[in-house]
Enzyme design. Structure first.
Site, mmCIF file in Angstrom:
data_model
loop_
_atom_site.group_PDB
_atom_site.id
_atom_site.type_symbol
_atom_site.label_atom_id
_atom_site.label_comp_id
_atom_site.label_asym_id
_atom_site.label_seq_id
_atom_site.Cartn_x
_atom_site.Cartn_y
_atom_site.Cartn_z
ATOM 1 N N LYS A 192 0.877 -1.176 0.000
ATOM 2 C CA LYS A 192 0.000 0.000 0.000
ATOM 3 C C LYS A 192 0.919 1.232 0.000
ATOM 4 O O LYS A 192 1.988 1.212 0.634
ATOM 5 C CB LYS A 192 -0.880 -0.062 1.262
ATOM 6 N N CYS A 239 -2.599 8.183 -7.798
ATOM 7 C CA CYS A 239 -3.721 8.193 -6.861
ATOM 8 C C CYS A 239 -4.705 9.299 -7.256
ATOM 9 O O CYS A 239 -4.332 10.472 -7.345
ATOM 10 C CB CYS A 239 -3.231 8.422 -5.431
ATOM 11 N N LYS A 299 3.957 4.270 -11.594
ATOM 12 C CA LYS A 299 2.556 3.899 -11.819
ATOM 13 C C LYS A 299 1.786 5.135 -12.243
ATOM 14 O O LYS A 299 1.613 6.079 -11.466
ATOM 15 C CB LYS A 299 1.955 3.285 -10.552
HETATM 16 C C1 LIG Z 1 -9.627 0.510 -2.029
HETATM 17 C C2 LIG Z 1 -8.491 0.717 -2.988
HETATM 18 C C3 LIG Z 1 -7.326 1.338 -2.542
HETATM 19 C C4 LIG Z 1 -6.261 1.547 -3.420
HETATM 20 N N1 LIG Z 1 -5.113 2.130 -2.952
HETATM 21 C C5 LIG Z 1 -4.053 2.313 -3.796
HETATM 22 C C6 LIG Z 1 -2.816 2.851 -3.314
HETATM 23 O O1 LIG Z 1 -2.639 3.169 -2.132
HETATM 24 N N2 LIG Z 1 -1.808 3.013 -4.218
HETATM 25 C C7 LIG Z 1 -1.922 2.658 -5.529
HETATM 26 O O2 LIG Z 1 -0.971 2.805 -6.297
HETATM 27 N N3 LIG Z 1 -3.089 2.126 -6.003
HETATM 28 C C8 LIG Z 1 -4.134 1.943 -5.171
HETATM 29 N N4 LIG Z 1 -5.296 1.358 -5.649
HETATM 30 C C9 LIG Z 1 -5.395 0.998 -7.076
HETATM 31 C C10 LIG Z 1 -5.102 -0.492 -7.323
HETATM 32 O O3 LIG Z 1 -3.777 -0.827 -6.960
HETATM 33 C C11 LIG Z 1 -5.316 -0.847 -8.811
HETATM 34 O O4 LIG Z 1 -4.423 -0.082 -9.600
HETATM 35 C C12 LIG Z 1 -6.750 -0.606 -9.287
HETATM 36 O O5 LIG Z 1 -7.684 -0.986 -8.312
HETATM 37 C C13 LIG Z 1 -7.054 -1.356 -10.592
HETATM 38 O O6 LIG Z 1 -6.912 -2.746 -10.431
HETATM 39 P P1 LIG Z 1 -8.180 -3.759 -10.259
HETATM 40 O O7 LIG Z 1 -9.037 -3.595 -11.458
HETATM 41 O O8 LIG Z 1 -7.558 -5.133 -10.146
HETATM 42 O O9 LIG Z 1 -8.875 -3.337 -9.007
HETATM 43 C C14 LIG Z 1 -6.369 1.133 -4.772
HETATM 44 C C15 LIG Z 1 -7.542 0.504 -5.211
HETATM 45 C C16 LIG Z 1 -8.595 0.287 -4.336
HETATM 46 C C17 LIG Z 1 -9.840 -0.413 -4.843
#
Ligand SMILES: Cc1cc2nc3c(=O)[nH]c(=O)nc-3n(C[C@H](O)[C@H](O)[C@H](O)COP(=O)(O)O)c2cc1C
Length: 379
Positions: free
Chosen positions: A46, A154, A191
């Protein structure tokens, strides 16, 4: 013969190419240890920052589901509904760097052969802020992180010099990457936010700054829907809402489009794909576009918080795929990585019944041959 699941990506050896992305599944030491026990090849922590983090009241993330009879998308639980997406407005880790540093060390000691990437974030508006990036990078590196993922993505930051606001600004992308590169002895991944007109521009800036890889996609900017009965957003605090991020199955095609732009723009660079992956079928699209690794968030959140069944499915899917293609001579991910990248072409290059009558949306050219596709691309 056992399928070779391994890949060397940005100089890091992965036992398998599947990582938990930076999100709730990777927010604690116990989660990350459980993830490695379950078989994930890597984990991105995270995101760790230096500024105080206080999340909003109530739910930070929810899941939207859709029903076959009316295609309604809603966070309300109802029978027969299928997962559509996740929606979140969660900030980065609310734990400090001092909290994370010893945990990074302990996790690496427990799983020296699994890959631990530290996701980090600071501002970018001053030299002091650039030094914050360096402080975060140096501490994670000194405690054994295998790589760094710079969070330029973010979507919830009000600050103009943080999160996805860096990812929308190619100059800031270069500056921050360069600053981290100055102190980093380990690979640096950036990212990027998908919320940008031409992600190739920002990726180019990251590579010029010294990035070893670009990671895409973070969540897409979005709002929860409005409940037709209460006329309130399905997530709100005191009736108020702010833009949040969409993840999960709904973003797969959009995230693939961003990734295709990236891998076509930089065919020799390294990319880690994220967005809508719950099974090898979706991961395969990212590999065929040219990604070396694939990351997962939403589907893992719904599977015992760290995705033990998801990683099982990803691994068996990869094994079966390599097995099924033994006759093609494919023995590992490198054998088929990127083989569908060149299938994405201009509209004018797609076969059509009356090709001579179509001029890429331009009027016909009298007396001359229709423009060639490379001329059209240059316009
Ligand atoms: C609740 C939540 C918190 C997230 N927190 C972060 C974070 O702290 N840093 C980050 O780079 N991406 C964060 N993401 C993004 C995810 O790492 C990912 O890039 C995004 O959800 C797309 O992937 P998915 O379709 O598998 O969910 C977060 C996503 C969610 C749903």
């Amino acid at each position: 013969m056992c399928a070779d699941r391994s890949i060397d990506f940005t100089g890091i050896h992965f036992e398998n190419p599947f990582l938990l992305s930076s999100a709730p599944p990777t927010e604690s030491e116990s989660n990350i240890l459980r993830a490695f026990e379950a078989g994930w090849g890597g984990v991105v922590t995270k995101t760790i920052g230096l500024h105080p983090v206080v999340n909003v009241y109530g739910a930070k993330a929810k899941f939207m589901r859709t029903t076959p009879e009316d295609s309604n998308v809603s966070m309300k639980k109802r029978p027969g509904a299928a997962l559509h997406s996740s929606w979140n407005w969660e900030l980065i880790s609310d734990k400090t760097l001092d909290w994370w540093a010893p945990r990074i060390r302990r996790i690496k000691e427990a799983f020296p052969n699994r890959v631990l990437i530290a996701s980090i974030m600071a501002g970018s508006g001053s030299d002091k802020e650039l030094k914050h990036w360096q402080e975060l990078a140096e501490s994670c590196q000194a405690n054994g992180a295998d790589g760094l993922e710079l969070n330029f993505s973010c979507p919830h930051m009000d600050r103009r010099d943080m999160g996805s606001n860096i990812g929308k600004d190619s100059v800031l992308c270069s500056y921050v990457t360069e600053a981290v590169r100055e102190v980093a002895k380990i690979p640096v991944w950036c990212k990027l936010t998908p919320a940008t007109a031409d992600i190739v521009v920002e990726a180019g800036a990251c590579f010029r700054g010294g990035a070893d890889a670009v990671v895409s996609s973070n969540t897409f900017p979005s709002l929860p829907v409005i409940d037709p009965e209460t006329l309130e957003f399905e997530i709100n605090v005191d009736g108020l809402v702010s833009s949040g991020g969409l993840g999960g199955p709904a973003i797969l095609p959009m995230a693939l489009a961003k990734m295709a732009q990236l891998t076509k723009g930089f065919p020799d660079k390294s990319f880690s794909g994220i967005g809508g992956v719950s099974d090898f079928k979706q991961a395969l699209s990212y590999f065929l576009l040219g990604c070396g690794t694939v990351q997962v968030c939403t589907s893992a959140m719904l599977d015992q918080a760290v995705g033990p069944n998801i990683i099982k499915r990803l691994l068996s899917g990869l094994d079966n795929f390599i097995d099924a293609h033994a006759a093609d001579g494919w023995t590992n991910i490198e054998s088929f990585r990127g083989i569908r990248r060149d299938r994405i072409v201009l509209q004018s290059e797609i076969r059509r019944p009356a090709a001579a009558e179509y001029h890429s949306g331009y009027e016909g050219v009298e007396g001359y041959a229709a423009p060639q596709s490379d001329e059209v691309a240059a316009r």
